[in-house]
Structures are given as structure tokens and as C-alpha cells.
Design a protein around this motif. Structure first.
Motif, PDB file in Angstrom:
ATOM      1  N   ALA A 148       0.820  -1.218   0.000  1.00 31.79           N
ATOM      2  CA  ALA A 148       0.000   0.000   0.000  1.00 31.79           C
ATOM      3  C   ALA A 148       0.851   1.265   0.000  1.00 31.79           C
ATOM      4  N   LEU A 149       2.113   1.153   0.416  1.00 30.85           N
ATOM      5  CA  LEU A 149       2.993   2.318   0.550  1.00 30.85           C
ATOM      6  C   LEU A 149       3.862   2.563  -0.676  1.00 30.85           C
ATOM      7  N   GLU A 150       4.186   1.499  -1.411  1.00 28.90           N
ATOM      8  CA  GLU A 150       5.112   1.622  -2.528  1.00 28.90           C
ATOM      9  C   GLU A 150       4.450   1.153  -3.815  1.00 28.90           C
ATOM     10  N   PRO A 151       4.111   2.080  -4.715  1.00 28.29           N
ATOM     11  CA  PRO A 151       3.463   1.682  -5.975  1.00 28.29           C
ATOM     12  C   PRO A 151       4.417   0.869  -6.848  1.00 28.29           C
ATOM     13  N   GLU A 152       3.849   0.017  -7.689  1.00 31.89           N
ATOM     14  CA  GLU A 152       4.694  -0.761  -8.600  1.00 31.89           C
ATOM     15  C   GLU A 152       5.267   0.153  -9.673  1.00 31.89           C
ATOM     16  N   VAL A 153       6.318  -0.322 -10.319  1.00 28.85           N
ATOM     17  CA  VAL A 153       7.005   0.456 -11.344  1.00 28.85           C
ATOM     18  C   VAL A 153       6.190   0.507 -12.627  1.00 28.85           C
ATOM     19  N   SER A 154       5.631  -0.628 -13.011  1.00 24.11           N
ATOM     20  CA  SER A 154       4.943  -0.750 -14.287  1.00 24.11           C
ATOM     21  C   SER A 154       4.096  -2.014 -14.258  1.00 24.11           C
ATOM     22  N   PRO A 155       3.038  -2.066 -15.065  1.00 28.03           N
ATOM     23  CA  PRO A 155       2.277  -3.314 -15.172  1.00 28.03           C
ATOM     24  C   PRO A 155       3.127  -4.472 -15.704  1.00 28.03           C
ATOM     25  N   GLN A 156       4.266  -4.169 -16.348  1.00 28.65           N
ATOM     26  CA  GLN A 156       5.156  -5.210 -16.869  1.00 28.65           C
ATOM     27  C   GLN A 156       5.999  -5.847 -15.766  1.00 28.65           C
ATOM     28  N   GLU A 157       6.037  -5.211 -14.603  1.00 30.21           N
ATOM     29  CA  GLU A 157       6.832  -5.734 -13.492  1.00 30.21           C
ATOM     30  C   GLU A 157       6.220  -7.035 -12.983  1.00 30.21           C
ATOM     31  N   LYS A 158       7.079  -8.036 -12.824  1.00 33.82           N
ATOM     32  CA  LYS A 158       6.647  -9.252 -12.140  1.00 33.82           C
ATOM     33  C   LYS A 158       6.830  -8.959 -10.653  1.00 33.82           C
ATOM     34  N   LEU A 159       5.849  -9.329  -9.853  1.00 40.02           N
ATOM     35  CA  LEU A 159       5.929  -9.016  -8.426  1.00 40.02           C
ATOM     36  C   LEU A 159       5.616 -10.249  -7.599  1.00 40.02           C
ATOM     37  N   ILE A 160       6.517 -10.543  -6.678  1.00 40.71           N
ATOM     38  CA  ILE A 160       6.281 -11.589  -5.683  1.00 40.71           C
ATOM     39  C   ILE A 160       6.020 -10.872  -4.370  1.00 40.71           C
ATOM     40  N   VAL A 161       4.930 -11.224  -3.698  1.00 39.06           N
ATOM     41  CA  VAL A 161       4.606 -10.626  -2.400  1.00 39.06           C
ATOM     42  C   VAL A 161       4.899 -11.665  -1.319  1.00 39.06           C
ATOM     43  N   THR A 162       5.717 -11.246  -0.347  1.00 39.44           N
ATOM     44  CA  THR A 162       6.101 -12.144   0.747  1.00 39.44           C
ATOM     45  C   THR A 162       5.412 -11.710   2.035  1.00 39.44           C
ATOM     46  N   PRO A 163       5.292 -12.630   3.002  1.00 36.69           N
ATOM     47  CA  PRO A 163       4.662 -12.249   4.267  1.00 36.69           C
ATOM     48  C   PRO A 163       5.514 -11.276   5.090  1.00 36.69           C
ATOM     49  N   HIS A 164       6.840 -11.414   5.032  1.00 35.06           N
ATOM     50  CA  HIS A 164       7.728 -10.620   5.887  1.00 35.06           C
ATOM     51  C   HIS A 164       8.999 -10.233   5.129  1.00 35.06           C
ATOM     52  N   MET A 165       9.794  -9.358   5.739  1.00 29.81           N
ATOM     53  CA  MET A 165      11.066  -8.915   5.160  1.00 29.81           C
ATOM     54  C   MET A 165      12.047 -10.079   4.999  1.00 29.81           C
ATOM     55  N   GLN A 166      12.086 -10.996   5.959  1.00 27.61           N
ATOM     56  CA  GLN A 166      13.056 -12.092   5.905  1.00 27.61           C
ATOM     57  C   GLN A 166      12.860 -12.941   4.659  1.00 27.61           C
TER      58      GLN A 166
END
Length: 195
Positions: free
Chosen positions: A79-97
Motif C-alpha cells: 500500500a505504501l510503494e506503488p509498482e514500477v509498471s504493469p510489466q513488473e513481475k511481483l512476488i509478495v512475501t509475508p515478511h522482510m526475511q
């Protein structure tokens, strides 16, 4: 996600850097040069996933140059950091580790640009794992305008105080700017494997 899936254009290079721009325009210039250089060499980019600050500049420059970009972001930052582009592949993790673990696994080399506590945390994570023999991937610190001189001095002081051996200085390259960093990257990724 399988590591091979993101390595369609050659090596995967992970860049650690700030989600802010910093106070010196040279930081942004270096970030853009690193992103463009990664693309020019035919490598893909692994990064923190957000479109803000130096992180966004690196990713946009890599994407503009034709690189695949793989973002890895913990859920609470979405919610704080928008994605770069719709072409970006994004993996969402539960935590920083988990984010850092995936970055390490999916990357063949690491470039460290100026940033804050998160950037230092990521540098120390990959440097510590290199020291422990978990990986032998190149770590290149881009010393823009002397930003990382205090980090280098801290590591020398750690050796002088008896808490580390001189071998830790061989865990990373201290590059004087983006152009030098890209030359080191190309040489390190194309060097014969260490025996």
C-alpha cells in the motif's frame, strides 16, 4: 517461482538501494546508469518491488532498456510503494526475511547503491552469507560521492578491533561510481568459476 523463469535474458542482478532519492543528484544518476547498464548487458533485475526513490529509478531504467524486472515486496509495503509498471513481475512475501531470502536465491550478483537502514541490512545479509560460505556471488558496492566510505571504514575498524579477519574485505568490491561497478559486474559474472 522458479529461478530459471526470471533468467531468460542471462544473469539476474539484484540491486539494493533507497526508496528515497537522497540529497545528491549523483545518487539518481548512478541509479539510472546501473539500471540501464544491467539492461544493456542483457541481464534481468531483481529489486525491492517499489517504484519510489532510487529503487524506482533503477527499475524504470532497466525496464526502458528491455530488461525483465522482478520485484519482491513484503505485503505490508504494497500500500505504501506503488509498482514500477504493469510489466513488473511481483512476488509478495509475508515478511522482510522471506523477501531477502528470495532475493539471495534468485540473484547471481548484488549491487548496492546508496540507501538507508534497509539497504545496509541487505548488504550485511548477503555479505554475512558470503562469509559463511552460503554463496560466492559478487557483491558490488557503488561508492557514489564517497557515500560508502564510512561503511568501508567500519569494516576496517572491525578487523582492527579483532572481530573479523581481513578476508571480509574480499567479500565485496568497492566501486568508484556506476561505470566502474558495471565493469566489475561484467568481469565477475563472466569469470571462470572459483575452484
Amino acid at each position: 517461482m522458479d529461478k530459471a523463469e526470471i533468467k531468460k535474458t542471462g544473469a539476474a542482478v539484484c540491486v539494493f538501494c533507497g526508496s528515497s532519492f537522497g540529497t545528491d543528484p549523483a545518487f539518481r544518476e548512478a541509479a539510472r546508469a546501473i539500471g540501464a547498464g544491467i539492461a544493456k548487458m542483457g541481464y534481468s533485475l531483481v529489486f525491492g518491488g517499489g517504484g519510489l526513490g532510487l529503487m524506482g529509478d533503477v527499475a524504470k531504467a532497466a525496464l526502458d532498456g528491455g530488461s525483465q524486472i522482478q520485484g519482491i515486496m513484503p505485503a505490508f509495503l504494497q500500500a505504501l510503494e506503488p509498482e514500477v509498471s504493469p510489466q513488473e513481475k511481483l512476488i509478495v512475501t509475508p515478511h522482510m526475511q522471506e523477501r531477502k531470502t528470495l532475493m539471495l536465491q534468485m540473484s547471481d550478483a548484488f549491487i548496492v547503491l546508496p540507501g538507508g537502514l534497509g539497504t545496509f541490512d541487505e548488504f550485511f545479509e548477503v555479505a554475512t552469507e558470503a562469509q559463511l560460505g552460503v554463496h560466492a556471488k559478487p557483491i558490488i558496492v557503488v561508492n557514489v560521492q564517497g557515500y560508502f566510505d564510512p561503511l568501508d571504514a567500519l569494516l576496517h575498524a572491525t578487523i582492527a578491533a579483532g572481530f573479523a579477519k581481513e578476508a571480509i574485505l574480499k567479500l565485496y568490491y568497492l566501486a568508484d561510481g556506476a561505470e566502474a561497478a558495471l565493469e566489475i559486474l561484467e568481469g565477475a559474472l563472466n569469470a571462470p568459476p572459483r575452484s
